[in-house]
Design a protein around this motif. Structure first.
Motif, PDB file in Angstrom:
ATOM      1  N   UNK A   8    -108.738  -2.206 -15.621  1.00 11.06           N
ATOM      2  CA  UNK A   8    -109.614  -1.078 -15.960  1.00 11.06           C
ATOM      3  C   UNK A   8    -110.977  -1.485 -16.488  1.00 11.06           C
ATOM      4  N   UNK A   9    -111.112  -2.711 -17.020  1.00 12.36           N
ATOM      5  CA  UNK A   9    -112.383  -3.124 -17.604  1.00 12.36           C
ATOM      6  C   UNK A   9    -112.625  -2.575 -18.996  1.00 12.36           C
ATOM      7  N   UNK A  10    -111.664  -1.824 -19.561  1.00  9.75           N
ATOM      8  CA  UNK A  10    -111.817  -1.314 -20.928  1.00  9.75           C
ATOM      9  C   UNK A  10    -111.826  -2.485 -21.904  1.00  9.75           C
ATOM     10  N   UNK A  11    -112.757  -2.477 -22.835  1.00  9.17           N
ATOM     11  CA  UNK A  11    -112.819  -3.587 -23.786  1.00  9.17           C
ATOM     12  C   UNK A  11    -111.654  -3.493 -24.762  1.00  9.17           C
ATOM     13  N   UNK A  12    -111.069  -4.634 -25.084  1.00 11.47           N
ATOM     14  CA  UNK A  12    -109.904  -4.669 -25.972  1.00 11.47           C
ATOM     15  C   UNK A  12    -110.045  -5.777 -27.005  1.00 11.47           C
ATOM     16  N   UNK A  13    -109.526  -5.512 -28.198  1.00 14.61           N
ATOM     17  CA  UNK A  13    -109.478  -6.492 -29.279  1.00 14.61           C
ATOM     18  C   UNK A  13    -108.045  -6.538 -29.776  1.00 14.61           C
ATOM     19  N   UNK A  14    -107.533  -7.718 -30.014  1.00  9.11           N
ATOM     20  CA  UNK A  14    -106.126  -7.849 -30.371  1.00  9.11           C
ATOM     21  C   UNK A  14    -105.895  -7.475 -31.847  1.00  9.11           C
ATOM     22  N   UNK A  15    -105.027  -8.145 -32.555  1.00  7.76           N
ATOM     23  CA  UNK A  15    -104.592  -7.704 -33.882  1.00  7.76           C
ATOM     24  C   UNK A  15    -105.619  -8.042 -34.960  1.00  7.76           C
ATOM     25  N   UNK A  16    -106.800  -7.389 -34.882  1.00  9.51           N
ATOM     26  CA  UNK A  16    -107.892  -7.744 -35.790  1.00  9.51           C
ATOM     27  C   UNK A  16    -107.592  -7.410 -37.252  1.00  9.51           C
ATOM     28  N   UNK A  17    -106.693  -6.438 -37.517  1.00 16.55           N
ATOM     29  CA  UNK A  17    -106.366  -6.097 -38.904  1.00 16.55           C
ATOM     30  C   UNK A  17    -105.135  -6.864 -39.422  1.00 16.55           C
ATOM     31  N   UNK A  18    -104.554  -7.674 -38.565  1.00 22.40           N
ATOM     32  CA  UNK A  18    -103.334  -8.387 -38.945  1.00 22.40           C
ATOM     33  C   UNK A  18    -103.421  -9.897 -38.731  1.00 22.40           C
ATOM     34  N   UNK A  19    -104.313 -10.324 -37.842  1.00 19.96           N
ATOM     35  CA  UNK A  19    -104.399 -11.733 -37.462  1.00 19.96           C
ATOM     36  C   UNK A  19    -105.808 -12.246 -37.755  1.00 19.96           C
ATOM     37  N   UNK A  20    -105.929 -13.105 -38.736  1.00 12.16           N
ATOM     38  CA  UNK A  20    -107.246 -13.556 -39.194  1.00 12.16           C
ATOM     39  C   UNK A  20    -108.022 -14.286 -38.110  1.00 12.16           C
ATOM     40  N   UNK A  21    -107.312 -14.907 -37.166  1.00 13.18           N
ATOM     41  CA  UNK A  21    -107.981 -15.716 -36.136  1.00 13.18           C
ATOM     42  C   UNK A  21    -108.427 -14.907 -34.929  1.00 13.18           C
ATOM     43  N   UNK A  22    -108.257 -13.586 -34.953  1.00  9.73           N
ATOM     44  CA  UNK A  22    -108.719 -12.760 -33.840  1.00  9.73           C
ATOM     45  C   UNK A  22    -110.213 -12.983 -33.615  1.00  9.73           C
ATOM     46  N   UNK A  23    -110.643 -13.352 -32.394  1.00 10.43           N
ATOM     47  CA  UNK A  23    -112.074 -13.595 -32.142  1.00 10.43           C
ATOM     48  C   UNK A  23    -112.894 -12.319 -32.327  1.00 10.43           C
ATOM     49  N   UNK A  24    -113.904 -12.387 -33.169  1.00 12.89           N
ATOM     50  CA  UNK A  24    -114.788 -11.252 -33.423  1.00 12.89           C
ATOM     51  C   UNK A  24    -116.223 -11.759 -33.489  1.00 12.89           C
TER      52      UNK A  24
END
Length: 525
Positions: free
Chosen positions: A356-372
């Motif tokens: 779909x091309x929808x932008x997604x971010x993984x477990x940003x509130x639970x996993x400190x290493x989530x790329x941001x």
């Protein structure tokens, strides 16, 4: 007298695009529209139907699926420019716009301004020496080839860069070009546009080079204008007023900025809040007005820098953004994937992004290493992310320039879900129900610190029923919250059965949802 053909790149807000096109063409100007091929087809059909009888509006014959930082943005611009050149032989200037731009002067003023000098307006500075790039990769944008989108495939983007560096796969910049960089919001004369189009047809080597550079919309036109036009005929500035925050995000203008905008030495402004209806109404009426005098003070940037900088010297002008902002935005849609097995959610989300091309971010509130991205420190710790959750999500929507985003959450984050569901934005939830074997629960206990490698087996066996109960309790709490838009897919069901809930969650057809769910190892531990 100058006649402008506006080159409009857009992907949302069909009624706003229609209004903008009618407003700008009503005074004798033209518009060529490129509507992102990734966007809602119904929105595009609405725009085409509403403007089909307007002879001063044309559309790019080929639409691109655009992505930030990709060649597709330049290709979309070229497609719209070619359509404008063919459709509007009387256009003397071509002005680049987005759907978030509004005129802050009258058409009379704009035409007189362009008639004063026989020049092009294109911000362009030397790529290597100017310091225009503040953060991120610099020379690597050019000397390595970029086939992946850094925002969609962050890991592989930098892995590809790493491999090219190790293998010494650098390439030469076309030797007759001085690479320039600057804002993409230019205004060029007709003969300059025609020279650029001719250049693109004869210099295939240059086109191949720019196709695999990173963020070419900041370098392509800027370089070619300097290459093809004498320096004395170029003004290295944009005619669109825009500012950036300390976090590299565009400053948004609201209803109370009307007088400030009119006082700036620019013809348009970017970007206006979708909810700033009053200032949009007033600016819309202004463009067709005649005989208006403008008192140019041009203090906008210095005033903003002064007011926002007071916190740096111990005198707060106002509360910080994340202390006052209370909404993601009425037009935005946040989609939350809830799953205790993080690897399952990540696999599903990866498939959703691919299809779909929808932008997604993984477990940003639970996993400190989530790329941001770097958002000024608000993203630096899980504590800050959670405390300023709405502000963080709003900044991520702005950073990725999207109105739809998926995030993953652990079922324990019920307070996060309730907070986002109470926002004015549209919030949808999809819970993934998985089966939990004893071995998985043992591993989970070790990951969260409830057990260690030396924990006795009989202790684990006494612990497992409690862990299983806690997982079930978290799911029950989500159900008891009576969220308005909550769907559920289950491990034991077929892709066809689960497709109904996923299709509703993503607003896609059942075939697309079933294709996403066809991953054979989706639930594998």
């Amino acid at each position: 007298m100058a006649t402008i053909a506006f080159i409009l790149l857009c992907h949302k807000d069909p009624q706003g695009i229609i209004d903008q096109a009618n407003r700008l063409t009503a005074v004798g100007d033209y518009m060529a529209i490129h509507f992102d091929a990734r966007a809602n087809p119904a929105d595009y059909d609405q725009i085409r139907a509403a403007l089909k009888d307007n002879p001063r509006v044309t559309f790019a014959r080929k639409r691109c699926k655009c992505g930030w930082g990709e060649w597709s943005l330049v290709e979309a611009t070229l497609n719209a420019v070619e359509a404008a050149i063919d459709a509007f032989p009387r256009a003397t200037h071509f002005y680049m716009l987005s759907g978030d731009c509004m005129a802050i002067k009258t058409a009379e003023y704009a035409h007189d301004f362009l008639d004063r000098e026989e020049v092009d307006y294109c911000e362009s500075f030397d790529f290597h020496t100017s310091g225009w790039i503040k953060t991120g990769i610099k020379e690597e944008r050019l000397i390595y080839r970029h086939y992946l989108n850094e925002r969609k495939h962050k890991f592989w983007f930098y892995k590809s860069l790493e491999w090219q560096k190790k293998l010494g796969l650098t390439r030469e910049i076309p030797e007759d070009l001085q690479i320039m960089i600057g804002s993409q919001w230019w205004c060029l004369r007709r003969r300059t546009i025609e020279a650029i189009l001719d250049f693109t047809k004869t210099r295939r080597d240059v086109m191949r080079f720019f196709r695999t550079t990173w963020i070419p919309d900041e370098t392509f036109f800027q370089t070619l204008v300097r290459h093809l036009v004498p320096a004395k005929e170029i003004r290295s500035r944009t005619l669109t007023f825009l500012m950036f925050t300390d976090y590299g995000m565009p400053v948004t203008f609201y209803n109370d900025h009307y007088d400030l905008l009119l006082a700036q030495d620019f013809l348009f402004a970017r970007k206006l809040s979708p909810e700033a209806h009053e200032v949009k109404r007033r600016l819309g009426q202004l463009y067709a007005a005649r005989g208006v005098d403008f008192q140019i003070s041009n203090e906008g940037r210095s005033l903003y820098k002064f007011l926002t900088g007071r916190g740096r010297i111990g005198r707060r002008f106002a509360t910080r953004f994340w202390e006052t902002e209370s909404s993601l935005g009425r037009e935005r849609e946040l989609m939350i994937v809830i799953c205790k097995k993080w690897h399952v959610a990540k696999r599903l989300v990866e498939r959703i992004v691919e299809e779909t091309g929808i932008h997604a971010i993984e477990y940003l509130f639970h996993e400190a290493t989530t790329p941001l991205p770097d958002l000024g420190g608000i993203q630096s710790t899980l504590e800050k992310r959670t405390r300023h959750r709405r502000a963080l999500m709003r900044m991520l929507f702005d950073y990725h320039q999207t109105d739809r985003m998926i995030v993953c959450m652990d079922p324990s984050g019920l307070d996060l879900m309730q907070d986002f569901c109470g926002d004015r934005s549209r919030t949808r939830l999809l819970e993934i129900e998985c089966d939990f074997t004893d071995d998985y629960l043992v591993g989970h206990a070790k990951r969260v610190g409830l057990a260690g490698e030396q924990t006795a087996r009989d202790t684990l066996e006494r612990l497992l029923p409690t862990i299983r109960h806690d997982i079930a309790y978290e799911s029950d709490r989500i159900r008891d919250s009576d969220f308005e838009h909550l769907g559920r897919i289950r491990e034991g069901q077929t892709p066809a059965q689960n497709a109904v809930a996923l299709a509703d969650f993503l607003s896609v057809d059942a075939a697309t949802a079933e294709k996403i769910l066809s991953l054979p190892h989706l639930f594998t531990d």
